[in-house]
Design an enzyme around this catalytic site. Structure first.
Site, PDB file in Angstrom:
ATOM      1  N   ASP A 197       0.915  -1.014  -0.042  1.00 22.59           N
ATOM      2  CA  ASP A 197      -0.006  -0.118   0.017  1.00 22.59           C
ATOM      3  C   ASP A 197       0.963   1.296   0.008  1.00 22.59           C
ATOM      4  O   ASP A 197       2.100   1.230  -0.186  1.00 22.59           O
ATOM      5  CB  ASP A 197      -0.899   0.024   1.152  1.00 22.59           C
ATOM      6  N   HIS A 267      -2.637   2.977  -4.618  1.00 21.20           N
ATOM      7  CA  HIS A 267      -2.095   2.494  -3.347  1.00 21.20           C
ATOM      8  C   HIS A 267      -0.686   2.143  -3.634  1.00 21.20           C
ATOM      9  O   HIS A 267      -0.497   1.133  -2.924  1.00 21.20           O
ATOM     10  CB  HIS A 267      -3.186   1.517  -2.680  1.00 21.20           C
ATOM     11  N   GLU A 331      -9.906   2.707  -4.791  1.00 16.67           N
ATOM     12  CA  GLU A 331      -9.707   4.129  -4.391  1.00 16.67           C
ATOM     13  C   GLU A 331      -8.230   4.689  -5.283  1.00 16.67           C
ATOM     14  O   GLU A 331      -7.364   4.932  -4.967  1.00 16.67           O
ATOM     15  CB  GLU A 331      -9.104   4.161  -2.951  1.00 16.67           C
TER      16      GLU A 331
END
Length: 541
Positions: A197, A267, A331
């Site tokens: 991440d 990420h 995301e």
């Protein structure tokens, strides 16, 4: 509720070497509750030092099952029950395969007349029968009595998962193994290991050594909820490929599959810090010490990005034999893609115009995902991603992990995607377990997810068509670790919610009852205390 069948030292079972003791009775009212417990009129079985564990199969898996059972009995009772050949008239726990049992993870336990017979269609089914016997033990030193009964059971869902994020905070190899042990106690069979991440890259990739030498360490960590204050302490750590293989094998021996997650295209600041040429701007980038969603993601316009992804996935697939590879996909802001000439050229070359409410950049993520999925499929694997993939023209062959509620998962199932339900409102175990958070609770990300709410979840509601229901293949709990830095804190967040989730994963909805669960959860609590695991006490007060 206890089944009748207590035995005293004057009974026919008095050939035990501790025959003058009054043994405690076992209870089959465990978590998850077996689908059928039928008392019989046979003579109950008293387990003692003269009992033997007999295995009617010489396979490695069944022999290992026997060793696990002996270990569990020793932990619960202090008795060393031998594994060996049963002598005539000797009391025994017999482990046996039975092809007549229909479900691959199903089992049958038959107790009575000097024998406890645990059968499964597979060795894994036998293992779950062993877990039920294990949890029925009263955790008392000395002999115990098993009431005569026939227990039949099998799980509702084939995929019963727990997730652990080790990017936000690194956890030791020993704790990862403990986490797998916690899953075993709750009849779970998939460990979703979130390895990369923005806050750190945690898996060794030999072709790209800077992923761990530079991408695994952040300079400091923000204090509280993204305050302006940091702790000033570097945080890092990673797992070598040998250590990852060690986890895979440890899990395999316990019938748990390890699914790795390498998040992309978003990420990815851990990777971009190490290899800034993979981003749209070229950096410089840094491993993030804050939490959130960041604009810098992999550049979808560069061929070297796809070469990097394929190289990484080749090493990941070499280490992890799981059928599924998780690529995240959540995301991923497209801010950089909108301004990147190479990404815009890719959009033009591929004819990615706005369609069905999806922007050209959203469809570019669909292109990215399909290309990665094709590579994964070509190597005999399947792709899993978070439900944002539904917004980017993804193939129906991709398995969707529904986290932003249940709506995405339900819609995906109707479109033919296989779905794993893990909605934030029921399955995010980084949330508080109480609304009284002003005192006495460790800092969490927020929210309130009490055990009862998790327990109430029905992942495949009857309003779905039978075909759509068939695509909901499982349920998973998630533990994100932005605010969880220590093993005891991780334990506190998942226990006892893991028990509630176990009944969602294993039992049919009509069989579930929260009041009954509260009583039966004592069978888990005994083991939590035995191992010294930290658990949230709210439902026990």
């Amino acid at each position: 509720m206890m089944l009748a069948g207590a035995v005293l030292c004057a009974s026919a079972q008095s050939d035990c070497d501790d025959s003058c003791a009054s043994p405690q009775e076992c209870s089959y009212q465990v978590v998850p509750l077996p689908s059928s417990i039928l008392p019989t009129k046979a003579e109950p079985v008293k387990l003692c030092m003269k009992t033997v564990i007999s295995v009617a199969d010489a396979s490695e898996d069944m022999q290992r099952n026997a060793r696990f059972l002996a270990e569990y009995i020793r932990e619960a009772t202090g008795m060393d029950i031998p594994i060996g050949v049963r002598q005539k008239g000797q009391k025994a726990i017999v482990l046996r395969l039975n092809a007549k049992i229909q479900q691959p993870e199903g089992y049958r336990i038959t107790v009575g007349n000097r024998e406890v017979l645990i059968e499964g269609r597979t060795a894994q089914g036998v293992f779950y029968g062993i877990q039920t016997l294990r949890k029925s033990l009263p955790m008392t030193k000395g002999a115990v009595v098993l009431p005569a009964a026939i227990i039949e059971d099998s799980p509702r869902f084939a995929y019963r998962g727990m997730h652990l994020d080790v990017s936000r905070h690194y956890f030791s190899l020993d704790f990862v193994k403990q986490y797998i042990d916690m899953m075993v106690l709750h009849n779970m069979n998939v460990f979703h290991w979130h390895l990369t991440d923005d806050q750190g890259w945690r898996m060794e990739i030999k072709k790209y050594p800077k992923l761990t030498s530079e991408g695994s360490v952040r300079a400091n960590t923000v204090l509280g909820r993204n305050s302006t204050v940091t702790d000033g302490t570097p945080h890092g750590g990673f797992y070598t490929q040998a250590e990852c293989r060690e986890i895979v094998e440890y899990a395999r021996q316990r019938y748990i599959t390890v699914i790795p997650e390498i998040d992309m295209p978003g990420h990815m600041l851990g990777a971009l810090t190490a290899y800034p040429e993979l981003g749209c701007t070229g950096g410089p980038y840094h491993v993030e010490g804050r939490w959130g969603v960041f604009d810098d993601i992999l550049c979808a316009g560069k061929e070297k990005t796809f070469q990097f992804v394929e190289d990484v996935l080749m090493e990941v697939m070499d280490v992890f034999p799981a059928e599924y590879i998780h690529i995240g996909g959540d995301e991923a802001p497209r801010t950089r893609w909108k301004a990147c000439p190479l990404c815009q050229q890719r959009i033009a070359d591929e004819g990615l115009v706005e369609k069905d409410g999806q922007s050209p950049e959203a469809r570019l993520q669909g292109y990215f995902t399909k290309r990665v999925e094709r590579f994964i499929n070509d190597h005999g694997r399947k792709l899993i991603g978070w439900d944002e993939l539904l917004e980017s023209d993804v193939n129906p062959s991709a398995t969707i992990m529904s986290w932003r509620g249940t709506k995405g998962g339900l819609e995906a199932s109707k479109k033919g995607h296989d779905v794993i339900m893990t909605p934030v409102g029921y399955c995010y175990f980084d949330y508080y377990q109480t609304d009284n958070t002003t005192w006495g609770e460790p800092l969490s990300i927020g929210g309130n997810l009490p055990v009862e709410k998790t327990y109430s979840f029905n992942p495949a509601p009857p309003t779905l068509s039978p075909e759509a229901q068939s695509h909901i293949i499982g349920v998973q709990g998630n533990l994100w670790t932005e605010y969880i830095a220590y093993p005891t804190q991780a334990e506190y967040h998942v226990l006892p919610r893991m028990g509630a989730l176990a009944e969602v994963q294993w039992m049919e909805p009509a069989q579930k009852d929260f009041s009954s669960f509260l009583e039966r959860s004592q069978s888990l609590l005994r083991w939590y205390k035995h191992y010294g695991w930290t658990y949230a006490p709210h439902i026990y007060r």
